[in-house]
Design an enzyme around this catalytic site. Structure first.
Site, PDB file in Angstrom:
ATOM      1  N   ARG A   1       9.831  34.624  53.509  1.00  0.00           N
ATOM      2  CA  ARG A   1      10.705  35.361  54.077  1.00  0.00           C
ATOM      3  C   ARG A   1      11.856  35.104  52.792  1.00  0.00           C
ATOM      4  NH1 ARG A   1      12.104  39.616  53.419  1.00  0.00           N
ATOM      5  NH2 ARG A   1      10.273  40.142  54.298  1.00  0.00           N
TER       6      ARG A   1
ATOM      7  N   LYS B   1      32.038  37.715  39.895  1.00  0.00           N
ATOM      8  CA  LYS B   1      32.377  38.645  41.469  1.00  0.00           C
ATOM      9  C   LYS B   1      30.691  38.585  42.183  1.00  0.00           C
ATOM     10  CE  LYS B   1      35.579  42.443  40.292  1.00  0.00           C
ATOM     11  NZ  LYS B   1      35.835  43.361  39.885  1.00  0.00           N
TER      12      LYS B   1
ATOM     13  N   LYS C   1      44.944  36.707  33.650  1.00  0.00           N
ATOM     14  CA  LYS C   1      45.057  37.958  34.214  1.00  0.00           C
ATOM     15  C   LYS C   1      46.234  38.712  34.534  1.00  0.00           C
ATOM     16  CE  LYS C   1      41.313  39.190  36.486  1.00  0.00           C
ATOM     17  NZ  LYS C   1      40.700  39.917  35.719  1.00  0.00           N
TER      18      LYS C   1
ATOM     19  N   GLU D   1      43.889  39.740  29.241  1.00  0.00           N
ATOM     20  CA  GLU D   1      43.577  40.545  29.816  1.00  0.00           C
ATOM     21  C   GLU D   1      44.944  41.839  29.643  1.00  0.00           C
ATOM     22  OE1 GLU D   1      41.905  41.039  34.259  1.00  0.00           O
ATOM     23  OE2 GLU D   1      44.224  42.522  34.339  1.00  0.00           O
TER      24      GLU D   1
ATOM     25  N   ASP E   1      41.910  46.102  29.981  1.00  0.00           N
ATOM     26  CA  ASP E   1      41.424  46.504  31.415  1.00  0.00           C
ATOM     27  C   ASP E   1      41.851  48.183  32.314  1.00  0.00           C
ATOM     28  OD1 ASP E   1      41.350  46.075  34.006  1.00  0.00           O
ATOM     29  OD2 ASP E   1      42.769  45.808  34.602  1.00  0.00           O
TER      30      ASP E   1
END
Length: 285
Positions: free
Chosen positions: A104, A139, A171, A201, A222
């Site tokens: 597994r 992510k 960002k 960004e 973005d």
């Protein structure tokens, strides 16, 4: 496509060992201990239940080896290869208890990584007619980032930074706190070492013009619609590399790529990939 690089064996072993410890708990595999003679041997194959791209063979192999080093794990293909439904991925032979107990954990890793590679290949195929590359993001599943980014490369994608220490990525929230594009870039340049790249960004052409005035290595456009992306690419020219991001899907990536950007980052590659269905079919020997 072949595997892009080799995952560090010590890192693979640490992660797989932790997964086995979680599964074995305090008493080990009591089902296998109760039903399978200690001397029993077995042969098995890992087969795909659907078409996909292979990634993670070394991870799966490590699971069996850590349970019992005498288990022989023989890949029938290689990472980065496309495989059809019912295609054999690996053959396994050795003590039956070890094969059953490691099954597994091995399949969980292998199915997850094959799923990411498979989804990445679908995105990459959509933009093969352009210069753009699809790339991943941060992510990722906690503690599995290296594995998942490896799978993206197996699927034909590119890797963005692996962590917060790889490169400077300014960002929108950094810009807000720093007091604007200019102050953020100037502070970053004063801080960065000579081999550290700086990316920033922006979400408007006005911000982009500020970036062009200050200079950066990469600009991240973005959530810009295609017409604005094309205008941005024209403004940038060859001054820096151009990345696009923001809600990219299989239906929209080609249009984005056709605007002339170099990179398209897609969080879905790792946070929304569907696990490739795999099975371990065993034969007592």
């Amino acid at each position: 496509m072949t595997a892009p690089w080799t995952l560090p064996a010590p890192h693979v072993e640490d992660v797989v060992r932790a997964a086995l410890a979680e599964d074995f708990g305090r008493a080990g595999d009591i089902t296998t201990q109760a039903t399978i003679p200690e001397t029993a041997n077995a042969r098995a194959v890992i087969a795909a239940r659907g078409a996909g791209v292979v990634a993670g063979l070394a991870v799966a192999s490590t699971a069996f080896r850590l349970v019992d080093p005498s288990v022989m794990f023989t890949p029938a293909t290689q990472d980065g290869a496309h495989i059809g439904e019912s295609g054999i991925i690996a053959r396994i032979e050795g003590p039956a208890r070890a094969i059953l107990s490691a099954e597994r954990v091995a399949l969980n890793f292998l199915g997850r990584l094959c799923g990411i590679a498979t989804l990445t290949a679908r995105y990459a195929e959509k933009i093969v007619h352009t210069k753009a590359k699809v790339c991943d993001t941060r992510k990722t599943t906690p503690l599995l980032r290296a594995f998942e980014k490896y799978a993206v490369r197996c699927g034909g994608g590119a890797n963005h930074r692996f962590g917060l220490d790889d490169a400077i990525l300014i960002k929108d929230n950094h810009i807000a706190v720093a007091g604007g594009v200019g102050p953020a870039l100037r502070a970053a340049k004063a801080f960065a070492g000579h081999i550290v790249k700086i990316e920033i960004e922006v979400d408007t052409l006005a911000q982009l013009r500020e970036v062009l005035a200050e200079g950066a290595d990469i600009v991240l456009l973005d959530n810009m619609p295609p017409d604005v992306l094309r205008a941005a690419v024209a403004l940038i020219g060859d001054k820096m590399r151009v990345e696009a991001s923001g809600g990219v899907t299989l239906e929209t990536i080609a249009t984005i790529a056709e605007t002339g950007v170099d990179l398209i980052s897609v969080g879905a590659l790792t946070h929304s990939a569907r696990t490739l269905d795999l099975g371990l079919d065993i034969e007592i020997g």
